[in-house]
Scaffold this active site. Sequence first.
Site, PDB file in Angstrom:
ATOM      1  N   PRO A 129       0.770  -1.248   0.000  1.00 51.52           N
ATOM      2  CA  PRO A 129       0.000   0.000   0.000  1.00 51.52           C
ATOM      3  C   PRO A 129       0.803   1.303   0.000  1.00 51.52           C
ATOM      4  O   PRO A 129       0.803   2.072   0.961  1.00 51.52           O
ATOM      5  CB  PRO A 129      -0.841  -0.129   1.270  1.00 51.52           C
ATOM      6  N   CYS A 130       1.447   1.588  -1.110  1.00 57.48           N
ATOM      7  CA  CYS A 130       2.201   2.828  -1.235  1.00 57.48           C
ATOM      8  C   CYS A 130       1.287   4.050  -1.237  1.00 57.48           C
ATOM      9  O   CYS A 130       1.739   5.160  -0.951  1.00 57.48           O
ATOM     10  CB  CYS A 130       3.081   2.811  -2.477  1.00 57.48           C
TER      11      CYS A 130
END
Length: 162
Positions: A129-130
Site C-alpha cells: 500500500p504505497c
Amino acid sequence: MYYSATHPSPVGLITMASDGNSLVGLWLEGQKYFGLSVPGEREDRGDLPIFGAARQWLDRYFAGGRPDVSGLALAPSGSDFRKSVWQILCGIPHGEVMTYGEIAKKIGCKSAQAVGGAVGHNPISIIIPCHRVVGANGSLTGYAGGLDIKEKLLTLEGIRWP
C-alpha cells in the site's frame, strides 16, 4: 518466464504479473513505471492460482474489506533498500497513513527523498500500500498511479487528509 493477467476494478484495469508462483507485479492502467520490474515478454495465464488469489484480495479490498497482505505470495524485485521500504509499507494498517520521513527513520535512512523513490517504484501497487504514504504535513504527494487514484484509495479506506 513471467505470466500476466488483468482484472477490472473501480480504479481502472489492473494488470498483474507472476513468476508462476508469486505475484511480482501489479499496475494500474497508465501507471508510471508500468511493467518495468518484470523484464521481457509475459504470457497471458489468467488461470494461475496466484492470480485467482490476487483477484479475490482485490475484490475484498474494493468491497470495503481489509484483506491481509500476508495471505498472498509476493515477490517484488528490487534492491535491498527498496525491499526494506516495501516491507514497511506492508505494515501500514488499513485506514492509516505514514510519512516518507517516518519510513526513513524506521529504516535508519537520512533521506525521505530516497524513501520516496523506493515508494514510487513499488511494483505491486495497492496490495503493497504505497498509497498510504503522505507528505510531512499530511499532504497527498506523488503516486505512480496518479493523485486522483490515490485519493480514491484513501477515501475507500476512510482516510481523511488536510
